[in-house]
Design a protein around this motif. Structure first.
Motif, PDB file in Angstrom:
ATOM      1  N   LEU A   1       0.683  -1.349  -0.085  1.00  0.00           N
ATOM      2  CA  LEU A   1      -0.139  -0.016   0.078  1.00  0.00           C
ATOM      3  C   LEU A   1       0.801   1.215  -0.075  1.00  0.00           C
ATOM      4  O   LEU A   1       0.284   2.393   0.453  1.00  0.00           O
ATOM      5  N   SER A   2       1.966   1.061  -0.452  1.00  0.00           N
ATOM      6  CA  SER A   2       3.126   2.060  -0.351  1.00  0.00           C
ATOM      7  C   SER A   2       3.415   2.880   1.041  1.00  0.00           C
ATOM      8  O   SER A   2       3.652   3.951   0.992  1.00  0.00           O
ATOM      9  N   ARG A   3       3.144   2.162   2.173  1.00  0.00           N
ATOM     10  CA  ARG A   3       3.631   2.443   3.297  1.00  0.00           C
ATOM     11  C   ARG A   3       4.890   2.248   3.936  1.00  0.00           C
ATOM     12  O   ARG A   3       5.485   1.226   3.471  1.00  0.00           O
ATOM     13  N   ILE A   4       5.494   3.218   4.588  1.00  0.00           N
ATOM     14  CA  ILE A   4       6.625   2.793   5.337  1.00  0.00           C
ATOM     15  C   ILE A   4       6.505   3.044   6.992  1.00  0.00           C
ATOM     16  O   ILE A   4       6.230   3.973   7.197  1.00  0.00           O
ATOM     17  N   ILE A   5       6.857   1.833   7.737  1.00  0.00           N
ATOM     18  CA  ILE A   5       6.855   2.025   9.185  1.00  0.00           C
ATOM     19  C   ILE A   5       7.970   2.851   9.434  1.00  0.00           C
ATOM     20  O   ILE A   5       9.239   2.504   9.264  1.00  0.00           O
ATOM     21  N   LEU A   6       7.753   3.888  10.382  1.00  0.00           N
ATOM     22  CA  LEU A   6       9.042   4.833  10.942  1.00  0.00           C
ATOM     23  C   LEU A   6       9.454   4.026  12.140  1.00  0.00           C
ATOM     24  O   LEU A   6       8.427   3.703  13.156  1.00  0.00           O
ATOM     25  N   PRO A   7      10.624   3.631  12.384  1.00  0.00           N
ATOM     26  CA  PRO A   7      11.070   3.004  13.522  1.00  0.00           C
ATOM     27  C   PRO A   7      10.924   3.544  14.676  1.00  0.00           C
ATOM     28  O   PRO A   7      11.022   4.673  14.747  1.00  0.00           O
ATOM     29  N   LYS A   8      10.597   2.743  15.965  1.00  0.00           N
ATOM     30  CA  LYS A   8      10.429   3.467  16.977  1.00  0.00           C
ATOM     31  C   LYS A   8      11.481   4.416  17.399  1.00  0.00           C
ATOM     32  O   LYS A   8      11.253   5.611  18.208  1.00  0.00           O
ATOM     33  N   GLU A   9      12.740   3.850  17.224  1.00  0.00           N
ATOM     34  CA  GLU A   9      13.769   4.921  17.860  1.00  0.00           C
ATOM     35  C   GLU A   9      13.656   6.309  16.987  1.00  0.00           C
ATOM     36  O   GLU A   9      14.092   7.425  17.499  1.00  0.00           O
ATOM     37  N   VAL A  10      13.288   6.325  15.668  1.00  0.00           N
ATOM     38  CA  VAL A  10      13.042   7.637  15.045  1.00  0.00           C
ATOM     39  C   VAL A  10      12.204   8.574  15.885  1.00  0.00           C
ATOM     40  O   VAL A  10      12.212   9.646  15.851  1.00  0.00           O
ATOM     41  N   ARG A  11      11.119   7.791  15.976  1.00  0.00           N
ATOM     42  CA  ARG A  11       9.717   8.521  16.599  1.00  0.00           C
ATOM     43  C   ARG A  11       9.826   9.066  18.193  1.00  0.00           C
ATOM     44  O   ARG A  11       9.851  10.305  18.499  1.00  0.00           O
ATOM     45  N   GLN A  12      10.656   8.143  18.747  1.00  0.00           N
ATOM     46  CA  GLN A  12      11.208   8.687  19.980  1.00  0.00           C
ATOM     47  C   GLN A  12      12.220   9.957  20.039  1.00  0.00           C
ATOM     48  O   GLN A  12      11.943  10.707  20.707  1.00  0.00           O
ATOM     49  N   LEU A  13      13.404   9.765  19.143  1.00  0.00           N
ATOM     50  CA  LEU A  13      14.200  10.903  19.037  1.00  0.00           C
ATOM     51  C   LEU A  13      13.597  12.198  18.440  1.00  0.00           C
ATOM     52  O   LEU A  13      13.897  13.133  19.201  1.00  0.00           O
ATOM     53  N   LYS A  14      12.500  11.942  17.785  1.00  0.00           N
ATOM     54  CA  LYS A  14      11.693  13.206  17.233  1.00  0.00           C
ATOM     55  C   LYS A  14      10.825  13.790  17.958  1.00  0.00           C
ATOM     56  O   LYS A  14      10.090  14.727  17.763  1.00  0.00           O
ATOM     57  N   GLY A  15      10.268  12.854  18.927  1.00  0.00           N
ATOM     58  CA  GLY A  15       9.309  13.195  19.944  1.00  0.00           C
ATOM     59  C   GLY A  15       7.846  13.121  19.304  1.00  0.00           C
ATOM     60  O   GLY A  15       6.876  13.972  19.532  1.00  0.00           O
ATOM     61  N   TRP A  16       7.775  12.394  18.150  1.00  0.00           N
ATOM     62  CA  TRP A  16       6.508  12.128  17.345  1.00  0.00           C
ATOM     63  C   TRP A  16       5.553  11.145  18.035  1.00  0.00           C
ATOM     64  O   TRP A  16       6.155  10.189  18.708  1.00  0.00           O
ATOM     65  N   ALA A  17       4.169  11.370  18.003  1.00  0.00           N
ATOM     66  CA  ALA A  17       3.319  10.347  18.578  1.00  0.00           C
ATOM     67  C   ALA A  17       2.259  10.191  17.522  1.00  0.00           C
ATOM     68  O   ALA A  17       2.086  10.724  16.405  1.00  0.00           O
ATOM     69  N   ILE A  18       1.454   9.131  18.034  1.00  0.00           N
ATOM     70  CA  ILE A  18       0.271   8.983  17.162  1.00  0.00           C
ATOM     71  C   ILE A  18      -0.503   9.942  16.802  1.00  0.00           C
ATOM     72  O   ILE A  18      -1.154  11.000  17.688  1.00  0.00           O
ATOM     73  N   GLY A  19      -0.938  10.437  15.461  1.00  0.00           N
ATOM     74  CA  GLY A  19      -1.831  11.511  15.303  1.00  0.00           C
ATOM     75  C   GLY A  19      -1.131  12.770  14.718  1.00  0.00           C
ATOM     76  O   GLY A  19      -1.792  13.661  14.326  1.00  0.00           O
ATOM     77  N   ASP A  20       0.335  12.620  15.067  1.00  0.00           N
ATOM     78  CA  ASP A  20       1.059  13.937  14.606  1.00  0.00           C
ATOM     79  C   ASP A  20       1.056  14.036  13.260  1.00  0.00           C
ATOM     80  O   ASP A  20       0.967  12.836  12.348  1.00  0.00           O
ATOM     81  N   ARG A  21       0.937  15.193  12.568  1.00  0.00           N
ATOM     82  CA  ARG A  21       1.151  15.394  11.169  1.00  0.00           C
ATOM     83  C   ARG A  21       2.625  15.359  10.772  1.00  0.00           C
ATOM     84  O   ARG A  21       3.218  16.175  11.264  1.00  0.00           O
ATOM     85  N   ILE A  22       3.075  14.721   9.730  1.00  0.00           N
ATOM     86  CA  ILE A  22       4.583  14.706   9.157  1.00  0.00           C
ATOM     87  C   ILE A  22       4.407  15.343   7.939  1.00  0.00           C
ATOM     88  O   ILE A  22       3.378  14.929   6.916  1.00  0.00           O
ATOM     89  N   THR A  23       5.204  16.180   7.571  1.00  0.00           N
ATOM     90  CA  THR A  23       5.564  16.912   6.325  1.00  0.00           C
ATOM     91  C   THR A  23       6.749  16.367   5.598  1.00  0.00           C
ATOM     92  O   THR A  23       7.971  16.218   6.304  1.00  0.00           O
ATOM     93  N   PHE A  24       6.663  16.093   4.339  1.00  0.00           N
ATOM     94  CA  PHE A  24       7.870  15.791   3.500  1.00  0.00           C
ATOM     95  C   PHE A  24       8.472  17.139   2.460  1.00  0.00           C
ATOM     96  O   PHE A  24       7.511  17.262   1.825  1.00  0.00           O
TER      97      PHE A  24
END
Length: 62
Positions: free
Chosen positions: A12-35
């Protein structure tokens, strides 16, 4: 530059962001990410945190 792992794009063209990346950046469920494409380098930021910086100045894309 630190390698934080390699992921595979799923059917489905998805990539799972590693837990270490999310923790390092302080990202949580529902956060909007821009590329952003910065001279061929893909920059990923949380939408509320995007600011122009000397490393990644925000430039309009053609």
């Amino acid at each position: 530059m630190e390698n934080l792992g390699t992921k595979t794009i799923d059917e489905l063209s998805r990539i799972i962001l590693p837990k270490e990346v999310r923790q390092l950046k302080g990202w949580a469920i529902g956060d909007r990410i821009t590329f952003y494409n910065y001279n061929g380098i893909i920059v990923i930021e949380k939408s509320e945190q995007i600011q122009e910086s000397e490393h990644y100045p925000i430039k309009p894309t053609a």
